[in-house]
Design a protein around this motif. Structure first.
Motif, mmCIF file in Angstrom:
data_model
loop_
_atom_site.group_PDB
_atom_site.id
_atom_site.type_symbol
_atom_site.label_atom_id
_atom_site.label_comp_id
_atom_site.label_asym_id
_atom_site.label_seq_id
_atom_site.Cartn_x
_atom_site.Cartn_y
_atom_site.Cartn_z
ATOM 1 N N PRO A 1 0.798 -1.234 0.000
ATOM 2 C CA PRO A 1 0.000 0.000 0.000
ATOM 3 C C PRO A 1 0.825 1.275 0.000
ATOM 4 O O PRO A 1 0.396 2.286 -0.572
ATOM 5 C CB PRO A 1 -0.840 -0.125 1.277
ATOM 6 N N ASP A 2 2.003 1.252 0.604
ATOM 7 C CA ASP A 2 2.803 2.474 0.677
ATOM 8 C C ASP A 2 3.376 2.871 -0.682
ATOM 9 O O ASP A 2 3.754 4.033 -0.877
ATOM 10 C CB ASP A 2 3.938 2.312 1.686
ATOM 11 N N ALA A 3 3.468 1.907 -1.590
ATOM 12 C CA ALA A 3 4.012 2.193 -2.911
ATOM 13 C C ALA A 3 3.004 1.885 -4.008
ATOM 14 O O ALA A 3 3.375 1.695 -5.163
ATOM 15 C CB ALA A 3 5.277 1.366 -3.136
ATOM 16 N N SER A 4 1.739 1.878 -3.659
ATOM 17 C CA SER A 4 0.702 1.433 -4.584
ATOM 18 C C SER A 4 0.342 2.512 -5.605
ATOM 19 O O SER A 4 -0.112 3.596 -5.240
ATOM 20 C CB SER A 4 -0.554 1.033 -3.811
ATOM 21 N N ALA A 5 0.529 2.186 -6.879
ATOM 22 C CA ALA A 5 0.109 3.106 -7.940
ATOM 23 C C ALA A 5 -1.401 3.223 -7.973
ATOM 24 O O ALA A 5 -1.951 4.288 -8.280
ATOM 25 C CB ALA A 5 0.637 2.605 -9.282
ATOM 26 N N GLY A 6 -2.097 2.150 -7.660
ATOM 27 C CA GLY A 6 -3.550 2.195 -7.640
ATOM 28 C C GLY A 6 -4.084 3.062 -6.518
ATOM 29 O O GLY A 6 -5.071 3.786 -6.696
ATOM 30 N N ALA A 7 -3.430 2.987 -5.361
ATOM 31 C CA ALA A 7 -3.879 3.791 -4.227
ATOM 32 C C ALA A 7 -3.734 5.276 -4.504
ATOM 33 O O ALA A 7 -4.574 6.083 -4.079
ATOM 34 C CB ALA A 7 -3.089 3.406 -2.972
ATOM 35 N N GLU A 8 -2.683 5.665 -5.229
ATOM 36 C CA GLU A 8 -2.510 7.078 -5.571
ATOM 37 C C GLU A 8 -3.725 7.596 -6.341
ATOM 38 O O GLU A 8 -4.257 8.677 -6.051
ATOM 39 C CB GLU A 8 -1.253 7.266 -6.412
ATOM 40 N N THR B 1 -17.392 2.917 -13.484
ATOM 41 C CA THR B 1 -16.358 3.655 -14.196
ATOM 42 C C THR B 1 -15.028 2.950 -13.956
ATOM 43 O O THR B 1 -14.700 2.638 -12.808
ATOM 44 C CB THR B 1 -16.263 5.107 -13.699
ATOM 45 N N VAL B 2 -14.279 2.703 -15.015
ATOM 46 C CA VAL B 2 -12.984 2.035 -14.899
ATOM 47 C C VAL B 2 -11.878 3.036 -15.225
ATOM 48 O O VAL B 2 -11.913 3.701 -16.271
ATOM 49 C CB VAL B 2 -12.891 0.822 -15.846
ATOM 50 N N ILE B 3 -10.913 3.149 -14.321
ATOM 51 C CA ILE B 3 -9.729 3.979 -14.542
ATOM 52 C C ILE B 3 -8.523 3.043 -14.591
ATOM 53 O O ILE B 3 -8.267 2.301 -13.640
ATOM 54 C CB ILE B 3 -9.546 5.020 -13.429
ATOM 55 N N GLU B 4 -7.785 3.085 -15.702
ATOM 56 C CA GLU B 4 -6.661 2.176 -15.894
ATOM 57 C C GLU B 4 -5.350 2.943 -16.037
ATOM 58 O O GLU B 4 -5.309 4.026 -16.629
ATOM 59 C CB GLU B 4 -6.885 1.331 -17.150
ATOM 60 N N ARG B 5 -4.302 2.368 -15.494
ATOM 61 C CA ARG B 5 -2.963 2.903 -15.707
ATOM 62 C C ARG B 5 -2.033 1.745 -16.040
ATOM 63 O O ARG B 5 -2.045 0.709 -15.364
ATOM 64 C CB ARG B 5 -2.456 3.640 -14.454
ATOM 65 N N GLU B 6 -1.238 1.917 -17.094
ATOM 66 C CA GLU B 6 -0.295 0.881 -17.512
ATOM 67 C C GLU B 6 1.145 1.342 -17.317
ATOM 68 O O GLU B 6 1.414 2.507 -17.044
ATOM 69 C CB GLU B 6 -0.512 0.526 -18.985
ATOM 70 N N HIS C 1 -0.052 7.626 -16.828
ATOM 71 C CA HIS C 1 -0.164 8.114 -15.459
ATOM 72 C C HIS C 1 -0.979 9.408 -15.418
ATOM 73 O O HIS C 1 -1.925 9.549 -14.616
ATOM 74 C CB HIS C 1 1.233 8.341 -14.888
ATOM 75 N N ALA C 2 -0.628 10.340 -16.286
ATOM 76 C CA ALA C 2 -1.328 11.629 -16.301
ATOM 77 C C ALA C 2 -2.801 11.466 -16.660
ATOM 78 O O ALA C 2 -3.675 12.118 -16.065
ATOM 79 C CB ALA C 2 -0.640 12.574 -17.286
ATOM 80 N N GLU C 3 -3.092 10.596 -17.606
ATOM 81 C CA GLU C 3 -4.484 10.372 -17.999
ATOM 82 C C GLU C 3 -5.288 9.745 -16.865
ATOM 83 O O GLU C 3 -6.456 10.103 -16.649
ATOM 84 C CB GLU C 3 -4.521 9.472 -19.234
ATOM 85 N N ALA C 4 -4.673 8.838 -16.120
ATOM 86 C CA ALA C 4 -5.371 8.205 -14.998
ATOM 87 C C ALA C 4 -5.659 9.212 -13.893
ATOM 88 O O ALA C 4 -6.755 9.223 -13.310
ATOM 89 C CB ALA C 4 -4.550 7.045 -14.457
ATOM 90 N N LEU C 5 -4.682 10.075 -13.597
ATOM 91 C CA LEU C 5 -4.896 11.090 -12.571
ATOM 92 C C LEU C 5 -5.983 12.081 -12.996
ATOM 93 O O LEU C 5 -6.824 12.478 -12.174
ATOM 94 C CB LEU C 5 -3.586 11.830 -12.278
ATOM 95 N N ALA C 6 -5.981 12.459 -14.260
ATOM 96 C CA ALA C 6 -7.010 13.379 -14.751
ATOM 97 C C ALA C 6 -8.389 12.739 -14.672
ATOM 98 O O ALA C 6 -9.372 13.395 -14.285
ATOM 99 C CB ALA C 6 -6.699 13.786 -16.185
#
Length: 210
Positions: free
Chosen positions: A12-19, A167-172, A193-198
């Motif tokens: 969890p501390d390094a989780s890209a999904g959690a961000e 709604t599905v948000i994906e980051r690769e 990354h930027a698209e997922a955050l947006a």
């Protein structure tokens, strides 16, 4: 109004999904100040591996004949199904592990289905956001196109079985920045990354009117 958030990352501390999920939660909290957020972290607080088998056998065994382990597992299944059914909105952060569905997600799903009395539409019409992240690239034309055996299953369960408004948000390519041999993919990874955050910033977990 309540939000149920589930995190399935082992780290969890390094989780890209959690961000990404944190941004979705922040948007929900800003729109619903003071409303409760119920959290469950099966990735770091895993559900018992034998709970589903015990709960399933309990469901077909007369209650007086339940063993203590069956009774506990069946109660857990009911608790998990109740959490999901009682939520007004749901946020899930689920990584792709080893090309497939997280074992923690699968155990949770199996228990919820048992606790709900079968594959019932317990999220019918409710808003849900699925954040899913992948270390590599699996899109059209990628060498591993078609190797993602997780995302389709996740959406099938949440949207089709439980009938959430999903709604599905994906980051690769989350590993591109640190993995030798993936240097040429770093610009593509940054865009993902930027698209997922947006997408997270503009995602609404407010139920549709009507």
């Amino acid at each position: 109004m309540s939000l149920l958030r589930l995190d399935f990352s082992l780290f969890p501390d390094a989780s890209a999904g959690a961000e990404i999920a944190n941004l979705v939660e922040a948007e929900w909290t800003a729109a619903h100040p003071g409303e409760p957020v119920v959290r469950r972290n099966p990735g770091t607080d895993p559900l018992p591996a034998d709970a589903w088998a015990l709960a399933t056998t309990a469901a077909t065994t007369p209650e007086p004949d339940h063993s203590p382990a069956q009774r506990e597992a069946f109660a857990l299944a009911g608790t998990l199904a109740g959490e999901l059914a009682g939520a007004d909105a749901v946020l899930l952060a689920v990584p792709l592990y080893n090309f497939g569905v997280s074992q923690h997600f699968k155990t949770w799903v199996d228990l919820v289905i048992t606790g709900a009395g079968g594959p019932n539409p317990i999220l019918e019409g409710k808003p849900a956001v699925l954040v899913t992240v992948r270390g590599g690239g699996y899109g059209p034309g990628a060498p591993r196109e078609g190797w993602d055996h997780s995302t389709a299953f996740l959406t099938r369960i949440i949207a089709d079985v439980w009938q959430a408004d999903l709604t599905v948000i994906e980051r690769e390519l989350t590993l591109a920045a640190t993995t030798p041999g993936m240097e040429s993919l770093r610009d593509q990874a940054a865009r993902s990354h930027a698209e997922a955050l947006a997408a997270a910033r503009k995602t609404s977990l407010t139920p549709a009117a009507g």
